[in-house]
Every structure is written in C-alpha cells, then in structure tokens.
Design an enzyme around this catalytic site. Sequence first.
Site, PDB file in Angstrom:
ATOM      1  N   ASP A   1      -0.528  37.278 182.820  1.00 46.42           N
ATOM      2  CA  ASP A   1       0.325  37.819 183.629  1.00 46.42           C
ATOM      3  C   ASP A   1       0.049  39.099 183.926  1.00 46.42           C
ATOM      4  O   ASP A   1      -0.693  39.887 183.261  1.00 46.42           O
ATOM      5  CB  ASP A   1       1.927  37.589 183.331  1.00 46.42           C
ATOM      6  CG  ASP A   1       2.187  38.078 181.987  1.00 46.42           C
ATOM      7  OD1 ASP A   1       1.358  38.939 181.552  1.00 46.42           O
ATOM      8  OD2 ASP A   1       3.498  37.931 181.416  1.00 46.42           O
TER       9      ASP A   1
ATOM     10  N   ASP B   1       6.076  28.872 181.163  1.00 43.31           N
ATOM     11  CA  ASP B   1       5.639  29.559 179.584  1.00 43.31           C
ATOM     12  C   ASP B   1       7.004  30.356 179.110  1.00 43.31           C
ATOM     13  O   ASP B   1       7.937  30.566 179.954  1.00 43.31           O
ATOM     14  CB  ASP B   1       4.706  30.550 179.933  1.00 43.31           C
ATOM     15  CG  ASP B   1       5.102  31.882 180.521  1.00 43.31           C
ATOM     16  OD1 ASP B   1       5.475  32.700 179.884  1.00 43.31           O
ATOM     17  OD2 ASP B   1       5.103  31.695 181.978  1.00 43.31           O
TER      18      ASP B   1
ATOM     19  N   CYS C   1       8.506  13.562 163.369  1.00 41.06           N
ATOM     20  CA  CYS C   1       7.508  14.478 164.200  1.00 41.06           C
ATOM     21  C   CYS C   1       6.199  14.445 163.533  1.00 41.06           C
ATOM     22  O   CYS C   1       6.187  14.440 162.313  1.00 41.06           O
ATOM     23  CB  CYS C   1       8.339  16.027 164.074  1.00 41.06           C
ATOM     24  SG  CYS C   1       7.210  17.192 164.897  1.00 41.06           S
TER      25      CYS C   1
ATOM     26  N   CYS D   1       3.880  16.946 163.812  1.00 42.17           N
ATOM     27  CA  CYS D   1       3.245  18.167 163.761  1.00 42.17           C
ATOM     28  C   CYS D   1       2.964  18.512 162.367  1.00 42.17           C
ATOM     29  O   CYS D   1       3.237  17.774 161.122  1.00 42.17           O
ATOM     30  CB  CYS D   1       4.108  19.302 164.443  1.00 42.17           C
ATOM     31  SG  CYS D   1       5.376  19.940 162.971  1.00 42.17           S
TER      32      CYS D   1
ATOM     33  N   CYS E   1       5.568  19.386 159.900  1.00 42.36           N
ATOM     34  CA  CYS E   1       6.523  18.043 159.322  1.00 42.36           C
ATOM     35  C   CYS E   1       5.747  17.079 158.542  1.00 42.36           C
ATOM     36  O   CYS E   1       6.404  16.453 157.685  1.00 42.36           O
ATOM     37  CB  CYS E   1       7.271  17.431 160.817  1.00 42.36           C
ATOM     38  SG  CYS E   1       8.538  18.595 161.570  1.00 42.36           S
TER      39      CYS E   1
ATOM     40  N   HIS F   1       5.889  23.955 164.529  1.00 44.47           N
ATOM     41  CA  HIS F   1       6.889  22.767 164.690  1.00 44.47           C
ATOM     42  C   HIS F   1       7.452  23.090 166.260  1.00 44.47           C
ATOM     43  O   HIS F   1       7.415  21.969 166.805  1.00 44.47           O
ATOM     44  CB  HIS F   1       7.840  22.696 163.658  1.00 44.47           C
ATOM     45  CG  HIS F   1       8.967  21.711 164.186  1.00 44.47           C
ATOM     46  ND1 HIS F   1       8.911  20.242 164.465  1.00 44.47           N
ATOM     47  CD2 HIS F   1      10.062  21.988 164.827  1.00 44.47           C
ATOM     48  CE1 HIS F   1       9.984  19.781 164.745  1.00 44.47           C
ATOM     49  NE2 HIS F   1      10.723  20.704 165.108  1.00 44.47           N
TER      50      HIS F   1
END
Length: 436
Positions: free
Chosen positions: A129, A333, A371, A373, A376, A402
């Site tokens: 940005d 974002d 989950c 991830c 997890c 996570h």
Amino acid sequence: MPASSSAPASSPALPGLSHRQSEFSFSVGTRLTETCSPSDAQVDANGGAFLGRTGTITTPHGTIQTPAFIAVGTKATVKAVLPESIAELGAQAVLANAYHLYLQPGPEILDAAGGLGAFMNWSGPTFTDSGGFQVMSLGSGFKKVIDMKNVDSSGPDDAVAPGKERLAHIDDDGVWFKSHLNGDRHRFSPEISMQVQHQIGADIMFAFDELTTLQNSRAYQEESLERTRLWALRCLTEHASLTASRVGKPYQALFGVIQGAQYEDLRRKACQDLGAMPFDGYGIGGALEKENLGTIVRWCNEELPEDKPRHLLGISEPDDIFTAIENGADTFDCVSPTRVARNSAFYTPFGRFNLSGARYKTDFGPLQDGCDCYTCVNYSRAYIHHLFKAKEMISATLISIHNERFVVKMVDDARLAIESGDFFEFKAETLGRYYS
C-alpha cells in the site's frame, strides 16, 4: 474544489505502458447472480443488485483466486509467523507497507535484494500500500478507518484524536511527515511514493492518495477528492517512466485508490474519474461507517470497470467480509488476525475467545475442533494458555497461524459457495453461528 466543478479526468500519455500491462491480468470467473437467486427482500435489504464474483488475478509471481484474503506483512513479515507458515496455511499473497519499509530498512535495500518477495523469502504475489493510511494516522491520530470512535463531524478539519500530536501536514504537492521512529522529517509525493514502491518491487502497488476521516467536512472531502485525482494522474506518469527505465524487472501493477468517504456522489465521481485512467485495478479506501460498508462498496463497483480487480483496504471481521464479497470486492486485507492473536484472542466458528481465561488451563483440546492448521493439529489450548502466562513469544506465533488460517479458509469457502450456488446459505450459517 467542489466535486461538481472539477475538470473531467484525462489520462496522461503513457507510451509503452500498455504493452507491459499485459503481464498482469484479471479474469472474471463466476458471478454470484449466475449461481444464486437472491430474493427481492434480500436485494432490497442490500440496497441494490449483488455484484459478487469469483476471478483470477495473474501476476509475475503467481495467481490469486478471488475472493481472497491477503495476509498483512507490514514490515516484510506477517508478525510472529514465518513466510513458509503463511504459505502452508493457504494464504495466496501478502501485503507490505511502503511507509514502514521506506523508513526501515529503506527501499534501496529491498531493490538490491531482488524485491520484497525475495527479501522475505516469499515466492507468491505481493502487494504494497502507498502509505496513505499512515499519513492520515500521523496527521489525525486515528488508528481505524471503519467505524471510527470519538469522532465529532462538526469539528474542524484539522482536528486530531484525543491525546495525539499531528505528525503529518498535507499540501497539494504531497505530504511532510515526521518519522514515528526518530522524529526525522520526510517528504512523500506521488512521484516519491511510486519510486519507493518500484524499488520495493511488489507485484501490485497502490497510487498515493489522501485518506480523509469521518471528522472532515463535506467541503474538505471535495477538496481532498480532487487532490487525490490529480495525484493519481501524477502516479500514472511516474509509474510509466519507472516501468520503462527499470529494464528487466517484472511488471508491477498499479491500482488507483477510490476515496469519497460516506458521500455517494463523491464515491461515484471518484470511480468515474479513476475508472477512465489506465490503472490495472482499484483499491476502495477511505473512512467508512460500518453499517454503510456494503452500500459504499456497491456504489463503487457499480461504476468501476468490471474487467479490473477491486481491493478493499483494511477489513477482516466475518460480517464485513461477507458484505464486501457480495457487493463485488475481490481481495481485502487486515492486520486484525495477528494483532488480536498477540493478545491471546483466537477465532472459532462460534466467535472469538480469549485464551488467557483460567478455564483453558486444563483444556487439552485444539483451538478449534476440526481445524487443519499447524497449531490445531499439534498443540492444545492448555499448552498455548501456558505459553501466554509464561510470556513466551511462540504463543503469538501459534495463535496467529490459526487466526490467519481461519480467515483465509472462510474466504476460500465463500468463493467455493459462489461457484456451487449456495453462497447465501453459507453466509447465513457462518454468521449465525459466529455471532450467536
């Protein structure tokens, strides 16, 4: 200058730029209204037709399937998380901040390293940005653009947030600001922003703009909108010059940024003006009242070219994400997933919870059942609770992984729901459970 009296937008002569622009592309996949049939009541509640769609952004460093959540790596790092972990959790791209990288380590360092991706060992697409938000924040002291608090719209245009010092001063040519690191004085202009972002080397850059606040008067919003329009033209001219001179570098796409605050006529005018310019895509920015988010996104996307991608700057709450998607935002974002993680907050399908609570001391289950991830699969709530109590740095890493996965997957699932025709059912189920 009032919006109604500003000169019509005209594109600068940009020889050679259109040839390089073919290295970046966007294609629309499935439109929401092609697979779903919203009721009249849903359309009325939305304020107009649904503009959501899937698509593909193609950059020199890979593709982005949209809608997509873009992980924020402000200083060339997603805080507390390895780039390899960000890739493993499914993030398709990362967004860094030109203002922060300009101050440290300096854009010339990233240029020498081969660009942002090479510098941080990220092989996928990257965004930067322009620093417009930091200019607003340094100038006014506000830290959020959605649902700003402590705002008195009847106050002066140069007001600052309570307890804050004005560190940025805007004129028609650019901005003077003080570094938040050491107090040094710096100058940013559209040309300097383009030079900095070209050196940083992201696949997608944003034009330098003035971000106003909800504090500002209608008259100032009009003046600022014209300033941003003129800055957009200057950004395009400098972008074309740098693209031509930096031979051998991958093409960097440039997105124009739409301002106009909460005013429909200003938003539509900004979209018409910048939509007529040869940008590769568009960012929808500015201060927003949360309850008007969908309406403002829809206003913009009714005007912007349909064959260009649209990025909504700075959102990550589930309700905001669904509202943005169904009104035509392709990417967005926010720093929130990692920011709240550093304060022990974690996302679940049933809402956000704080792991510092005593009840987690002997809770040996994962942060979220089911989950996939890394966190997890491998660690328990009890262990991460212990890490926070012991002030171990890895605690923020594990929850950040996570939280990023949670938001990335939710958006991925929304994209699949558009394609399969059950977007509205998926939205109702997801939000009904999360906010129950």
